[in-house]
Structure formats: C-alpha cells, structure tokens
Design a protein around this motif. Structure first.
Motif, short mmCIF file in Angstrom:
data_model
loop_
_atom_site.label_atom_id
_atom_site.label_comp_id
_atom_site.label_asym_id
_atom_site.label_seq_id
_atom_site.Cartn_x
_atom_site.Cartn_y
_atom_site.Cartn_z
N LYS A 1 41.08 57.40 43.22
CA LYS A 1 42.10 56.38 42.95
C LYS A 1 42.07 55.27 44.00
CE LYS A 1 45.23 59.48 40.50
NZ LYS A 1 46.54 60.13 40.52
N ILE A 2 41.91 55.65 45.25
CA ILE A 2 41.84 54.65 46.32
C ILE A 2 40.64 53.74 46.13
CG2 ILE A 2 41.35 54.38 48.80
CD1 ILE A 2 43.20 56.87 49.19
N GLU A 3 39.50 54.32 45.77
CA GLU A 3 38.30 53.52 45.55
C GLU A 3 38.48 52.56 44.38
OE1 GLU A 3 36.04 53.17 47.74
OE2 GLU A 3 36.75 54.84 48.95
N LEU A 4 39.15 53.02 43.32
CA LEU A 4 39.41 52.13 42.19
C LEU A 4 40.33 50.99 42.59
CD1 LEU A 4 39.73 54.57 39.18
CD2 LEU A 4 38.07 52.74 39.47
N ILE A 5 41.34 51.29 43.39
CA ILE A 5 42.24 50.24 43.87
C ILE A 5 41.46 49.22 44.69
CG2 ILE A 5 44.16 49.77 45.44
CD1 ILE A 5 45.36 52.47 44.46
N ARG A 6 40.56 49.71 45.53
CA ARG A 6 39.73 48.79 46.31
C ARG A 6 38.89 47.89 45.40
NH1 ARG A 6 38.08 53.11 50.93
NH2 ARG A 6 39.83 52.66 52.32
N ASP A 7 38.34 48.47 44.33
CA ASP A 7 37.58 47.66 43.37
C ASP A 7 38.45 46.57 42.75
OD1 ASP A 7 35.31 49.15 43.85
OD2 ASP A 7 35.41 50.26 41.96
N TYR A 8 39.67 46.94 42.32
CA TYR A 8 40.57 45.97 41.71
C TYR A 8 40.96 44.88 42.71
CZ TYR A 8 41.08 49.34 37.90
OH TYR A 8 40.84 50.20 36.86
N MET A 9 41.17 45.27 43.95
CA MET A 9 41.52 44.29 44.98
C MET A 9 40.39 43.31 45.18
SD MET A 9 43.46 46.77 47.72
CE MET A 9 43.06 45.68 49.06
N LYS A 10 39.17 43.81 45.23
CA LYS A 10 38.02 42.93 45.41
C LYS A 10 37.88 41.99 44.22
CE LYS A 10 35.57 46.03 48.45
NZ LYS A 10 34.48 46.99 48.59
N GLU A 11 38.16 42.51 43.03
CA GLU A 11 38.09 41.68 41.84
C GLU A 11 39.11 40.54 41.94
OE1 GLU A 11 38.34 42.04 36.98
OE2 GLU A 11 38.93 43.74 38.21
N LEU A 12 40.26 40.82 42.53
CA LEU A 12 41.30 39.81 42.70
C LEU A 12 41.07 38.93 43.92
CD1 LEU A 12 44.41 42.03 41.93
CD2 LEU A 12 43.44 40.25 40.46
N GLY A 13 40.07 39.28 44.71
CA GLY A 13 39.79 38.51 45.92
C GLY A 13 40.72 38.85 47.07
N LEU A 14 41.32 40.02 47.04
CA LEU A 14 42.25 40.44 48.10
C LEU A 14 41.54 41.32 49.12
CD1 LEU A 14 45.33 41.45 45.93
CD2 LEU A 14 45.03 39.35 47.25
#
Length: 120
Positions: free
Chosen positions: A84-97
């Motif tokens: 779950k943490i890794e997926l959140i990191r992926d989503y954050m990177k997608e958002l540029g965060l």
C-alpha cells in the motif's frame, strides 16, 4: 524499460510494487516449477497481460483491485502495508508530489480519493 520502474501517464517512475508481486510469483514458482504467469493471473482473477504489465513495471495496481490481490496472495499485515505504501508513492509521483510535501496540510486536499481508499 529498466527493472524497478513503472509508467504512469507516459512517464517512467521508480516503483517497488512490481517487485513485490514478482517476489510473490517467484515464491509460488519455487513451490511448483510448473506454476506460470497464466496461473498467477488466474489466481488473481485478472488477464495475463495485466500481470505482465505490472511485473515489467509498465503498469501499477489499480486501488480498486488492491484488497482482492492482497487477500488472494495471502499477504500478512506487514507485506500488505508495504504494498500500500509503495502504491501511494506511485500515485504521489504521478501527481508530482514529494513525500516531504505531504507534511504541508494544504496538499492533503490535492491527493486523489484513491489514495485515501488505499490507506484505509
């Protein structure tokens, strides 16, 4: 495409999600040498091409499928949280965060609802 990367919105982003699933596949293959990518996809109730895209880092797991995949793979709580943490990191990177930006309260509103679903 190099190992450890995932494509999101046309960008290549470093990810560990596919490495976690690849390890799950390899564990099953060590128990049964005839266990294939197709078997893995069937166990996950997904198309083999979907699993292939995840394992090669071309796609990440949609949040809607996450709990089902965790249950199917019988992940313990620690492995589940790591995924779950890794997926959140992926989503954050997608958002540029960046992770440090999450500390800024005003940015919490910019995170899509899908991230909230993943952590709950």
């Amino acid at each position: 495409m190099q190992d450890g990367k995932v494509a999101l919105k046309g960008k290549v982003i470093v990810s560990r999600v596919h490495q976690i699933l690849k390890a799950a596949l390899e564990q099953r293959q060590s128990l049964n040498p005839k266990y294939s990518l197709r078997n893995f996809a069937k166990d996950l109730s997904v198309n083999p091409s979907f699993v292939s895209r995840i394992l090669t880092g071309k796609q990440t797991i949609p949040s809607a499928r996450l709990e089902e995949i965790i249950q199917t793979l019988q992940m313990d709580e620690s492995a589940s949280k790591r995924l779950k943490i890794e997926l959140i990191r992926d989503y954050m990177k997608e958002l540029g965060l960046k992770e440090t930006e999450l500390l800024k309260e005003e940015l919490w509103e910019s995170i899509p609802e899908v991230v909230e679903e993943v952590i709950s």
